[in-house]
Design an enzyme around this catalytic site. Structure first.
Site, PDB file in Angstrom:
ATOM      1  N   MET A  10       0.899  -1.139   0.077  1.00  0.00           N
ATOM      2  CA  MET A  10       0.006  -0.120   0.095  1.00  0.00           C
ATOM      3  C   MET A  10       0.800   1.248   0.010  1.00  0.00           C
ATOM      4  SD  MET A  10      -3.062  -1.059   2.454  1.00  0.00           S
ATOM      5  CE  MET A  10      -2.189  -1.920   3.881  1.00  0.00           C
ATOM      6  N   CYS A  92      -2.601  -1.956 -10.383  1.00  0.00           N
ATOM      7  CA  CYS A  92      -2.800  -0.431  -9.956  1.00  0.00           C
ATOM      8  C   CYS A  92      -3.425   0.086 -11.183  1.00  0.00           C
ATOM      9  CB  CYS A  92      -1.633   0.249  -9.506  1.00  0.00           C
ATOM     10  SG  CYS A  92      -1.686   1.824  -9.094  1.00  0.00           S
ATOM     11  N   LYS A 131       0.837  -9.502  -9.141  1.00  0.00           N
ATOM     12  CA  LYS A 131      -0.387  -9.270  -8.276  1.00  0.00           C
ATOM     13  C   LYS A 131      -1.144  -8.365  -9.485  1.00  0.00           C
ATOM     14  CE  LYS A 131      -2.296  -6.357  -4.372  1.00  0.00           C
ATOM     15  NZ  LYS A 131      -2.715  -5.238  -4.780  1.00  0.00           N
ATOM     16  N   GLY A 225      -5.272  -5.833   3.141  1.00  0.00           N
ATOM     17  CA  GLY A 225      -4.680  -4.380   2.984  1.00  0.00           C
ATOM     18  C   GLY A 225      -5.418  -3.655   4.145  1.00  0.00           C
TER      19      GLY A 225
HETATM   20  C1  LIG Z   1      -3.713   3.412   0.249  1.00  0.00           C
HETATM   21  C2  LIG Z   1      -3.736   2.369  -0.526  1.00  0.00           C
HETATM   22  C3  LIG Z   1      -2.473   2.173  -1.284  1.00  0.00           C
HETATM   23  C4  LIG Z   1      -2.319   1.115  -2.341  1.00  0.00           C
HETATM   24  N1  LIG Z   1      -1.023   0.650  -3.061  1.00  0.00           N
HETATM   25  C5  LIG Z   1      -0.926  -0.310  -3.583  1.00  0.00           C
HETATM   26  C6  LIG Z   1       0.345  -0.572  -4.196  1.00  0.00           C
HETATM   27  O1  LIG Z   1       1.365   0.187  -3.914  1.00  0.00           O
HETATM   28  N2  LIG Z   1       0.297  -1.707  -4.902  1.00  0.00           N
HETATM   29  C7  LIG Z   1      -0.536  -2.580  -4.941  1.00  0.00           C
HETATM   30  O2  LIG Z   1      -0.232  -3.688  -5.835  1.00  0.00           O
HETATM   31  N3  LIG Z   1      -1.759  -2.237  -4.491  1.00  0.00           N
HETATM   32  C8  LIG Z   1      -1.814  -1.242  -3.943  1.00  0.00           C
HETATM   33  N4  LIG Z   1      -3.032  -0.855  -3.194  1.00  0.00           N
HETATM   34  C9  LIG Z   1      -4.192  -1.990  -3.414  1.00  0.00           C
HETATM   35  C10 LIG Z   1      -3.894  -3.180  -2.183  1.00  0.00           C
HETATM   36  O3  LIG Z   1      -2.839  -3.484  -2.380  1.00  0.00           O
HETATM   37  C11 LIG Z   1      -5.086  -4.092  -2.126  1.00  0.00           C
HETATM   38  O4  LIG Z   1      -5.179  -4.859  -3.512  1.00  0.00           O
HETATM   39  C12 LIG Z   1      -6.376  -3.293  -1.893  1.00  0.00           C
HETATM   40  O5  LIG Z   1      -6.731  -2.391  -0.936  1.00  0.00           O
HETATM   41  C13 LIG Z   1      -7.668  -4.497  -1.686  1.00  0.00           C
HETATM   42  O6  LIG Z   1      -7.324  -5.194  -0.551  1.00  0.00           O
HETATM   43  P1  LIG Z   1      -7.925  -4.766   0.863  1.00  0.00           P
HETATM   44  O7  LIG Z   1      -9.602  -4.763   0.680  1.00  0.00           O
HETATM   45  O8  LIG Z   1      -7.768  -5.763   1.792  1.00  0.00           O
HETATM   46  O9  LIG Z   1      -7.689  -3.374   1.222  1.00  0.00           O
HETATM   47  C14 LIG Z   1      -3.364   0.044  -2.259  1.00  0.00           C
HETATM   48  C15 LIG Z   1      -4.277   0.071  -1.602  1.00  0.00           C
HETATM   49  C16 LIG Z   1      -4.473   1.331  -0.714  1.00  0.00           C
HETATM   50  C17 LIG Z   1      -5.726   1.395   0.097  1.00  0.00           C
END
Ligand SMILES: Cc1cc2nc3c(=O)[nH]c(=O)nc-3n(C[C@H](O)[C@H](O)[C@H](O)COP(=O)(O)O)c2cc1C
Length: 327
Positions: A10, A92, A131, A225
């Site tokens: 994240m 992303c 991913k 996340g």
């Molecule tokens: C603040 C934030 C930053 C994120 N940055 C990335 C990142 O750098 N790389 C990535 O693959 N996903 C990123 N994500 C997505 C998360 O890795 C994850 O796939 C997404 O939040 C869904 O999972 P969750 O519902 O458990 O949060 C980000 C999500 C959030 C909320």
């Protein structure tokens, strides 16, 4: 080795301070870095971008990019710096990321992704993983996902982390892309059935150990996340209920254990707020949580916060559970 639970990459969240803090709570999860762009690794301060505390291990380095040469270089450096896995971001959806041709828009270019992954695997002995999402825009048929994963598997990749939502490119903001497209866990379960010998890790919307148990009957692992970032002590519940580890620190002990790290980091020039901001959710759901947050926000999460305030923090921690009237 299969890691049943991991904490998602994240941006602006899973930096080295957050990972050090989370590792105090959880011994058994795999932690991911924020996405680090391969061009930045090539041109920037490598030590600043890649170094981390050995106690954070196991840690996976997530990279972003679409140049096979630069990604291969990033993977090689990742191994030299001591990471345990190199993960390529293919999920992303932000506009900036699309402009630079990395992240979810690479789902449109499977040949290029395969070339990147081949070069990365040629340059490191670490596992190279990806991913991604279940689809993008109007391309959300299972066949397309199946063909994409097959192509990547043919390069030698054998661990696939799937955010169970499609990405809507260009139309939605990154935040909307984390919430609006519906979660389709069945698609990820089907993928595991079709790729039995590979690791399939499910991601998206997981917030309880019951949900984790349920997913683990269908796939190899879960990635979490936001639920961990907003409530880091969720990891203690995961240690107890998923890993049968009852030897977890209390919230107070977590802060106590963090203090020597904070003092060392500050003596090396880190700002106090860069570490403390990650602890805002530690008391989430507890009486006194808002007291803790307020104390941090007013004293420790401000620019140029005074290190002396750290010495009072344990008193505040002791106070916090009773302090509901203040919060
Ligand atoms: C603040 C934030 C930053 C994120 N940055 C990335 C990142 O750098 N790389 C990535 O693959 N996903 C990123 N994500 C997505 C998360 O890795 C994850 O796939 C997404 O939040 C869904 O999972 P969750 O519902 O458990 O949060 C980000 C999500 C959030 C909320």
């Amino acid at each position: 080795m299969i890691r049943k639970v991991s904490v998602a990459p994240m941006m602006d969240c899973t930096d080295r301070h957050e990972r050090y803090f989370l590792r105090l709570i959880s011994k058994n999860t795999l932690l991911y870095t924020e996405m680090i762009v391969s061009e930045a690794i090539d041109r920037g301060d490598k030590k600043k971008l890649l170094s981390f505390n050995i106690n954070e291990k196991p840690v996976a380095l997530q990279v972003g990019g679409s140049s096979p040469k630069l990604l291969a270089n990033a993977a090689k450096l990742g191994e030299e710096f001591g990471y345990d896995e190199i993960n390529l971001n293919l999920g992303c959806p932000s506009k900036k990321v699309q402009k630079n041709k990395f992240g979810a828009c690479l789902m449109k270019e499977p040949d290029l992704v395969a070339e990147c992954l081949s070069e990365m695997q040629n340059s490191t002995n670490l596992p190279v993983t990806i991913k991604t999402r279940i689809g993008y825009d109007d391309i959300e048929d299972y066949e397309n996902l199946y063909n994409f994963i097959t192509k990547l598997k043919n390069t030698g990749v054998s661990k696939f982390i799937i955010h169970a939502r499609k990405a809507v490119l260009g139309k939605f903001t990154p935040k909307q892309n984390l919430n609006i497209p519906p979660l389709k866990y069945d698609v990820v379960y089907k993928l595991k059935k079709d790729f039995k010998n590979d690791q399939v890790i499910i991601n998206g919307g997981i917030t309880s150990t019951d949900q984790i148990q349920e997913h683990l009957t269908k796939v190899d692992g879960v990635m979490i996340g936001r639920a961990v970032y907003h409530s880091p002590y969720f990891l203690a519940e995961i240690e107890k209920n998923i890993f049968n580890n009852n030897n977890v620190l209390t919230r107070q002990e977590v802060i106590e254990s963090l203090i020597p790290y904070i003092k060392k980091e500050i003596s090396n020039g880190t700002q106090l707020n860069q570490i403390m901001r990650h602890t805002l959710g530690l008391f989430h759901g507890q009486t006194g949580s808002s007291f803790w947050k307020r104390y941090l926000s007013e004293n420790l999460c401000v620019r140029d916060a005074d290190i002396k305030k750290i010495d009072h923090i344990m008193d505040k921690v002791k106070l916090a559970p009773q302090a509901h009237s203040v919060g």
